[in-house]
Each structure stands twice: as structure tokens, then as C-alpha cells.
Write an enzyme that holds these catalytic residues in place. Structure first.
Site, PDB file in Angstrom:
ATOM      1  N   TYR A  32      36.817 -49.689   8.286  1.00 22.00           N
ATOM      2  CA  TYR A  32      35.900 -50.080   9.349  1.00 22.00           C
ATOM      3  C   TYR A  32      36.122 -49.243  10.594  1.00 22.00           C
ATOM      4  O   TYR A  32      37.092 -48.475  10.678  1.00 22.00           O
ATOM      5  CB  TYR A  32      36.037 -51.579   9.654  1.00 22.00           C
ATOM      6  CG  TYR A  32      37.266 -51.982  10.443  1.00 22.00           C
ATOM      7  CD1 TYR A  32      38.549 -51.942   9.874  1.00 22.00           C
ATOM      8  CD2 TYR A  32      37.160 -52.404  11.767  1.00 22.00           C
ATOM      9  CE1 TYR A  32      39.662 -52.327  10.604  1.00 22.00           C
ATOM     10  CE2 TYR A  32      38.272 -52.790  12.503  1.00 22.00           C
ATOM     11  CZ  TYR A  32      39.516 -52.751  11.920  1.00 22.00           C
ATOM     12  OH  TYR A  32      40.614 -53.129  12.641  1.00 22.00           O
ATOM     13  N   ARG A  51      37.382 -40.227  12.431  1.00 18.55           N
ATOM     14  CA  ARG A  51      38.419 -41.076  11.846  1.00 18.55           C
ATOM     15  C   ARG A  51      37.895 -41.810  10.608  1.00 18.55           C
ATOM     16  O   ARG A  51      38.609 -41.963   9.609  1.00 18.55           O
ATOM     17  CB  ARG A  51      38.941 -42.082  12.876  1.00 18.55           C
ATOM     18  CG  ARG A  51      40.118 -42.903  12.328  1.00 18.55           C
ATOM     19  CD  ARG A  51      40.762 -43.769  13.383  1.00 18.55           C
ATOM     20  NE  ARG A  51      39.838 -44.766  13.896  1.00 18.55           N
ATOM     21  CZ  ARG A  51      40.104 -45.556  14.935  1.00 18.55           C
ATOM     22  NH1 ARG A  51      41.262 -45.452  15.582  1.00 18.55           N
ATOM     23  NH2 ARG A  51      39.219 -46.444  15.359  1.00 18.55           N
ATOM     24  N   LYS A 150      42.188 -46.996   8.532  1.00 15.51           N
ATOM     25  CA  LYS A 150      41.663 -48.209   9.183  1.00 15.51           C
ATOM     26  C   LYS A 150      40.996 -49.124   8.154  1.00 15.51           C
ATOM     27  O   LYS A 150      39.771 -49.196   8.060  1.00 15.51           O
ATOM     28  CB  LYS A 150      40.689 -47.813  10.310  1.00 15.51           C
ATOM     29  CG  LYS A 150      40.430 -48.909  11.313  1.00 15.51           C
ATOM     30  CD  LYS A 150      39.758 -48.352  12.543  1.00 15.51           C
ATOM     31  CE  LYS A 150      39.222 -49.423  13.476  1.00 15.51           C
ATOM     32  NZ  LYS A 150      40.240 -50.327  13.999  1.00 15.51           N
ATOM     33  N   GLU A 182      52.932 -51.034  17.108  1.00 15.95           N
ATOM     34  CA  GLU A 182      51.694 -51.159  17.890  1.00 15.95           C
ATOM     35  C   GLU A 182      51.350 -52.629  18.038  1.00 15.95           C
ATOM     36  O   GLU A 182      52.064 -53.500  17.532  1.00 15.95           O
ATOM     37  CB  GLU A 182      50.546 -50.394  17.213  1.00 15.95           C
ATOM     38  CG  GLU A 182      50.272 -50.853  15.792  1.00 15.95           C
ATOM     39  CD  GLU A 182      49.287 -49.969  15.024  1.00 15.95           C
ATOM     40  OE1 GLU A 182      48.444 -49.301  15.636  1.00 15.95           O
ATOM     41  OE2 GLU A 182      49.362 -49.976  13.780  1.00 15.95           O
TER      42      GLU A 182
HETATM   43  N1  PMP Z   1      46.016 -50.131  16.321  1.00 14.59           N
HETATM   44  C1  PMP Z   1      45.454 -51.061  15.529  1.00 14.59           C
HETATM   45  C2  PMP Z   1      46.292 -51.755  14.508  1.00 14.59           C
HETATM   46  C3  PMP Z   1      44.087 -51.386  15.679  1.00 14.59           C
HETATM   47  O1  PMP Z   1      43.526 -52.315  14.879  1.00 14.59           O
HETATM   48  C4  PMP Z   1      43.325 -50.742  16.693  1.00 14.59           C
HETATM   49  C5  PMP Z   1      41.888 -51.070  16.936  1.00 14.59           C
HETATM   50  N2  PMP Z   1      41.146 -51.305  15.817  1.00 14.59           N
HETATM   51  C6  PMP Z   1      43.966 -49.787  17.490  1.00 14.59           C
HETATM   52  C7  PMP Z   1      45.308 -49.508  17.277  1.00 14.59           C
HETATM   53  C8  PMP Z   1      43.216 -49.061  18.588  1.00 14.59           C
HETATM   54  O2  PMP Z   1      42.320 -48.113  18.069  1.00 14.59           O
HETATM   55  P1  PMP Z   1      41.031 -47.663  18.858  1.00 14.59           P
HETATM   56  O3  PMP Z   1      41.480 -47.198  20.194  1.00 14.59           O
HETATM   57  O4  PMP Z   1      40.451 -46.583  18.042  1.00 14.59           O
HETATM   58  O5  PMP Z   1      40.143 -48.874  18.958  1.00 14.59           O
END
Ligand code: PMP
Length: 286
Positions: A32, A51, A150, A182
Site C-alpha cells: 500500500y 516506492r 510496505k 521506528e
Molecule cells: N514507518 C512505518 C512503519 C510506516 O508505516 C510509515 C507510514 N506508512 C512510515 C515509517 C512513514 O513513511 P512515509 O513518510 O512514507 O509516510
């Protein structure tokens, strides 16, 4: 009522359907993206499209939808739903074979499933939480080892958010081998003096699109960026902390496991980065 997109059709949300045999539903065999919308325009669409392509290719998932077509669908959903501020959610799964089976179906006979919908979030860029900051707790990172892809396997991040809620906090930072990986749905940072510290990119974390932009803006603003591991103990002693994601932009963190950072307010660096990020994103949105 929302208009959503399913495999080529724009439909009222109550009429959109996906098969019970869809591998996204049965096996979390899907990827996603979430792209934010500011002033009716898409933030960092290119980064999300690149991505997405990488996630698909790492999972050997064939989905012949071009970046141009994807952009058209995103824009059409913004238009049809009169979206000013909010998000466009996109999900692609390995489709719906005739029966449940662990083996991947042949993409020639089982096309991928493509679903997109909008989420209206008026006031997203002016969120009250950005002014007070959020509280996080730390939890073990027990996710699988390819967090750079993702995928829609979001059970543990959902459980993490529930653990945070139960503890009276807003979110959780995950810890592996003593170091923060994270947040449940965001990248994690601490600030010491003028230095921003965040974990280096690897298969351990998602390569945030917001992370890439924010680190670029930070360097352009002469802030120092250090990409390295940090512990929860180091984070508790930091001057500031924050998270980034497409849905929160830059969000200050003011408490970790019950310990207030500095004076317990957002500090200088995170609010400044949020302002720069929002300004630059509005300018570059498509
Ligand atoms: N880490 C994780 C585990 C996430 O799910 C997300 C957002 N979906 C992010 C980091 C941040 O990614 P982005 O800045 O592309 O939204």
C-alpha cells in the site's frame, strides 16, 4: 458518500467489492501507499510511486499500471470527492485466484487487485497535536524482517497503537536489539542540540518518503543530520524528539515511557521542520 476506485471503476463506497479469495484479505499479500493531499494537491506523489514500484518488485508482484495512470486515478479521486486536505490510500494485492492456495497464482490469469480511496481530514496540517506534541511508549519490535517493503501486514503496528492507548500514550516506538527501529506507522528521530539523529535506512525500517524530504530540508537549513542507531535511554535524555509520516508530516514527541523531554513541550527543531516541510510540500504538490 465517498467515491472509491476498484480495478478501473469509480464506484460509491457501498458498491465497491473485492473477492473473498483476494490474497490481500486471506494472506496480507498486498502492498500500500498513503499520499497526503494539501490544498487539493498531492504531496510527493513521485516518491510514493517509486516506492510502490519497488515494493511490488521485491514481492514479485506483477501489476501493469503506469505511474501516469496512477497519478490520474489519484487526481480523479481528489476531484470526485472534493478533497482539500486529507489522504489518498492505495492498495495493490496479488489478486483473487479461484481458490485459497499458498503458491502465487499466475499473474496472466489472476490480475492484481487495485483499490484506492480518499480520506478527508480537514485541518490535518493544523493539527492541535502538533502544538502540544505526542507521548510514546516503547515496545519490542517483533515484526518480520522486510520492513522496507510496505506490505499490508499491519497487525503488530495496530497492536502497538492499542498498547500505547492502554498506557495513556499516543503511539509506540519499536525497539530491536536495544535500538529504536521506528514508530508503528512513522519514522523516529531525536534531537540533541542542533543535531537530528535517526536510524540509517536498511531492511529494518520503512524508507519514509517524508523522512527523505525532511532530512533534505534539515540539511538545506544547515541542521546537522546523523543517521545512526539510538536507544530509548538516549532518547529520554534528548532535547527533543519527533516522528514523520505522510499523515502526520512532522510531529513533536514530548514524552517517552513517561519521561518528559526537556520541559515537556515541542521545542524548537521539530516545529521549525514541520513549518518548512508544510511550506515546501504545498509549493511542490501536484
Ligand atoms: N514507518 C512505518 C512503519 C510506516 O508505516 C510509515 C507510514 N506508512 C512510515 C515509517 C512513514 O513513511 P512515509 O513518510 O512514507 O509516510
Amino acid at each position: 458518500m465517498r467515491t472509491v476506485y476498484v480495478n478501473g471503476d469509480y464506484l460509491p463506497e457501498t458498491e465497491a467489492k473485492v473477492s473473498v479469495f483476494d490474497r490481500g484479505f486471506l494472506m496480507a499479500d498486498g502492498v500500500y501507499e498513503v499520499t497526503s493531499v494539501l490544498g487539493g494537491k498531492l504531496v510527493d506523489f513521485d516518491g510514493h510511486a517509486v516506492r510502490l514500484e519497488r515494493s511490488l518488485s521485491e514481492l514479485d508482484m506483477a501489476c501493469p499500471i503506469s505511474k501516469e495512470d496512477l497519478l490520474d486515478v489519484h487526481r480523479e479521486l481528489v476531484r470526485l470527492n472534493d478533497l482539500d486536505e486529507g489522504l489518498i490510500y492505495l492498495q495493490i494485492t496479488r489478486g483473487a485466484p479461484k481458490d485459497r492456495d499458498f503458491a502465487f497464482p499466475d499473474p496472466k490469469t489472476t490480475p492484481c487487485t487495485v483499490v484506492l480511496f480518499s480520506q478527508s481530514k480537514p485541518g490535518l496540517s493544523d493539527s492541535p497535536a502538533a502544538k502540544t506534541g505526542i507521548k510514546v511508549i516503547s515496545i519490542d519490535d517483533i515484526r518480520w524482517g522486510r520492513r522496507d517493503i510496505k506490505t499490508v501486514q499491519l497487525l503488530y503496528p495496530s497492536m502497538g497503537k492499542m498498547m500505547a492507548k492502554k498506557a495513556g500514550a499516543d503511539d509506540a516506538w519499536m525497539v530491536q536489539d536495544g535500538f529504536v527501529t521506528e514508530g508503528t506507522s512513522n519514522n523516529a528521530y531525536i534531537v540533541k542540540g542542533n543535531k537530528i539523529i535517526t536510524r540509517v535506512l536498511s531492511t529494518d525500517i520503512l524508507h519514509g518518503i517524508t523522512r527523505a524530504a525532511v532530512l533534505r530540508f534539515a540539511r538545506e537549513a544547515q541542521m546537522e543530520v546523523e543517521e545512526r542507531n539510538f536507544t530509548i535511554d538516549e532518547a529520554k535524555e534528548a532535547d527533543e524528539a519527533f516522528i514523520t509520516s505522510a499523515s502526520t508530516f512532522v510531529m513533536p514527541v514530548v514524552e517517552i515511557d513517561g519521561v518528559a523531554l526537556g520541559d515537556g513541550t515541542p521545542g524548537r527543531v521539530a516545529p521549525r521542520l514541520r513549518e518548512i516541510y508544510l511550506d515546501e510540500s504545498r509549493k511542490a504538490a501536484v
